[in-house]
Scaffold this active site. Sequence first.
Site, PDB file in Angstrom:
ATOM      1  N   SER A  97       0.819  -1.209   0.000  1.00  0.00           N
ATOM      2  CA  SER A  97       0.000   0.000   0.000  1.00  0.00           C
ATOM      3  C   SER A  97       0.853   1.260   0.000  1.00  0.00           C
ATOM      4  O   SER A  97       0.307   2.349  -0.154  1.00  0.00           O
ATOM      5  CB  SER A  97      -0.998   0.006   1.152  1.00  0.00           C
ATOM      6  OG  SER A  97      -0.481  -0.582   2.277  1.00  0.00           O
ATOM      7  N   HIS A 115      -2.886  -2.712  -5.875  1.00  0.00           N
ATOM      8  CA  HIS A 115      -3.248  -2.371  -4.501  1.00  0.00           C
ATOM      9  C   HIS A 115      -4.743  -2.545  -4.283  1.00  0.00           C
ATOM     10  O   HIS A 115      -5.541  -1.725  -4.721  1.00  0.00           O
ATOM     11  CB  HIS A 115      -2.802  -0.928  -4.208  1.00  0.00           C
ATOM     12  CG  HIS A 115      -3.101  -0.498  -2.818  1.00  0.00           C
ATOM     13  ND1 HIS A 115      -3.375   0.800  -2.472  1.00  0.00           N
ATOM     14  CD2 HIS A 115      -3.191  -1.209  -1.663  1.00  0.00           C
ATOM     15  CE1 HIS A 115      -3.615   0.863  -1.182  1.00  0.00           C
ATOM     16  NE2 HIS A 115      -3.517  -0.339  -0.672  1.00  0.00           N
ATOM     17  N   GLU A 152      -6.005  -0.051  -7.169  1.00  0.00           N
ATOM     18  CA  GLU A 152      -5.001   0.859  -7.738  1.00  0.00           C
ATOM     19  C   GLU A 152      -4.004   0.020  -8.525  1.00  0.00           C
ATOM     20  O   GLU A 152      -3.393  -0.905  -7.972  1.00  0.00           O
ATOM     21  CB  GLU A 152      -4.276   1.628  -6.637  1.00  0.00           C
ATOM     22  CG  GLU A 152      -5.060   2.810  -6.091  1.00  0.00           C
ATOM     23  CD  GLU A 152      -4.298   3.569  -5.015  1.00  0.00           C
ATOM     24  OE1 GLU A 152      -4.233   4.805  -5.085  1.00  0.00           O
ATOM     25  OE2 GLU A 152      -3.773   2.931  -4.078  1.00  0.00           O
ATOM     26  N   ASN A 172      -3.840   6.516  -0.479  1.00  0.00           N
ATOM     27  CA  ASN A 172      -3.282   6.619   0.867  1.00  0.00           C
ATOM     28  C   ASN A 172      -2.438   7.879   1.044  1.00  0.00           C
ATOM     29  O   ASN A 172      -2.314   8.404   2.143  1.00  0.00           O
ATOM     30  CB  ASN A 172      -2.462   5.368   1.207  1.00  0.00           C
ATOM     31  CG  ASN A 172      -3.377   4.211   1.611  1.00  0.00           C
ATOM     32  OD1 ASN A 172      -4.576   4.418   1.842  1.00  0.00           O
ATOM     33  ND2 ASN A 172      -2.845   3.010   1.674  1.00  0.00           N
TER      34      ASN A 172
END
Length: 698
Positions: A406, A427, A439, A477
């Site tokens: 991540s 991800h 992702e 993130n």
Amino acid sequence: MNDKIAYTRHDDVAVLRIQNPPVNALSHAVRQGLSDAMDRAEADEGVLAVLIVGEGRAFIAGADITEFGKPPKEPHLPVLCDRIEASPLLVVASMHGVSLGGGLEVALSAHYRIAQPTARVGLPEVHLGLIPGAGGTQRLPRLTGAEKAIEMITSGRHVKAGEALDMGVLDRVVEGDPEAVGLAYAQELLAEGAERRPVSEMPAAPAIDWDATYDAVLKKGRGQISPATAVRAVQAASELPFAEGLKKERDLFSELMETDQRQGMIHAFFSERAVSNLPELKGVEPRELKAIGVIGGGTMGAGIATAALLAGLVVVLIEMKDEAVAAAKGRIEGNLQGALKRGKISQEKFDALTTQALVVSTDYDALKDVDLVVEAVFENMDVKKEVFGKLDAVCKQGCVLASNTSYLDVDEIATATSRPQDVIGLHFFSPAHVMKLLEVVVADKTAPDVVATGFSLGKALGKISVRAGVCDGFIGNRILATYRTAADHMVLDGATPFQIDKALVGFGFAMGPFAVADLAGLDIGWMTRKRKARDRHPEERVPTYIDKLCEEGHFGQKTGEGYYVYEKGKRGGTPNPKIAKLIATEQAELGITPREFSDEDIVRRYMCAMVNEAAKVVGEGIARRPLDVDMTLLFGYGFPRYWGGPMKWADIVGLDTVLADIECYAKDDAWFWQPAPLLKQLVAEGRTFDDLNKEAAK
Ligand code: 3H9
């Protein structure tokens, strides 16, 4: 008449065939063509009935959404529907594929409706921030009663033919060629001497408790206004004569057309489709995907394996020890049990998936034939590199080697292999068999067909896939870290975590950031803070009050205590009384005098932090287009769909206003609130994020 409608004559029935691929949307030309074709049928001597059918994969998918926001052109759809219904001829609609929105409204204006068993009907306008605007809210309740109509309109769901028949929306369900079964039905009706049967002349639906229904729908919408507005339109159908009800529907529809929510939701509709449509992948063939490997059978690995099994892929999962093999199997079976219980798969399918399609092993050699491997082990560079070294040794040539990291550097992970062109980041978001976002993280050396394979896997698994570049946290993130920090700063300065959560739920988020932190586990943030402490800039403000809770072993929901206290068996928590004291201690240490924040201040700062970081992410090319950020936040982070995403929100609020706010906040904390160069540039040029989306689509 124009080429959008084909007119043919079969004895005393005129067939109007709509030909507007891909989904027969009711564009201006289609409306004009239908209106002209009705005139022609009525003037055609000997014609007693009209049959309306659709060419291709659907009857009609609704009004043409691309025309919304532009000046409407006559004939307007409500007028066309009334015109069809008022025809002296007998009008029959024969429906296949989907009949949605205006498409169903056209069918409801016909006097009789027949459909294929596989057909689906619905009024999904609420998903576009609207209500049905061509008589749907007035005609449907006359057929189904108010309650069923409200359920169908406020949920926007697609109703299968069988259920629609039971509800009274359809008269008949017959398998066969839609034109052939429609013709047979029309001729049968004529032979029986059946009369025209306009829905508008049917008795209005009896009253229900409108206010209670309105309140319940409004609450369920979490800030979305169109479903509750639909209740008022159905109420009008019950209380007013048809023509007046129709006018009320039109007024409410027009009001909604002017709202930000309509703009946001239509942006979401088109962006959802554009997001995986990357110019760089045009003409690039993805590699074949039949079997995939998953390394690690924890919550994430088991979720990925479950999603892949449900998509019909063979899965080979690798764990380290026999006990872990059993635990991983148990997790996957548990996930599949959920699908079985919800009726998504049958018992036979469950048995086949768990026995034939799934292999769980401790032996990496079991991976030698798979087409793609997703590594989902502990977030540590050394551990990841060791895994990729092993994969490089056993996987066949051309196998895609993916990491589910991540935030770690995918370029560096790729150096552990002799084939960096085959390495990519995929991800997933936990639980991976539920969450829609993927992702697709493209490293420096990733080959284009490997990127295309990432997207084709996403499509097979039913995900919304977003292309991201390599940086700490990728798109989602990285932006989360920034807006979370803005929330932390507000706590240091005087807002409580509970007030912040409440304000953001008020804005439309499913949960506030502190409730989310409790759910994800406070240990994650604690570890990240420790990891980043070494490189921290001296001016960076990082609250540490919550670390004290972590040091005592409280990590949020999983331990029963975090920002909130959780009682076993109860949903949600209550504010943890320890938090106020911990914050006060830190404020005293830092010499901060707490101040008041209004809910509006909170939302504004939070959103500005999100937009500013997102503009940096786009400016640096980590996300290719603003819409990629919007879809990431919508599908991975609970961002309210009716705002379209943070970039759309910023466009609606005005980029100059957002920049002015950021510059104002920078007076107190210039380090954190550094305006994104892209934001400054767009404001200077008077352009919007949506302009960038449009340029990218050219
Ligand atoms: C309405 O009707 C208002 C009225 O009550 C009152 C008016 C006065 N218009 O999704 P796909 C395009 S509101 C224009 O990939 P699928 C779509 O963008 C409308 N374009 O395929 C895509 O284009 P591209 C109520 C539309 O098989 C292509 O068609 N109706 C429209 O996965 C294929 O679509 C709705 O809300 C449209 N209405 O799903 C239905 N619909 O290829 C919205 C689709 O260039 N549509 N396109 O990317 C859907 O739910 C799905 O598209 C559908 C097909 C189920 C139809």
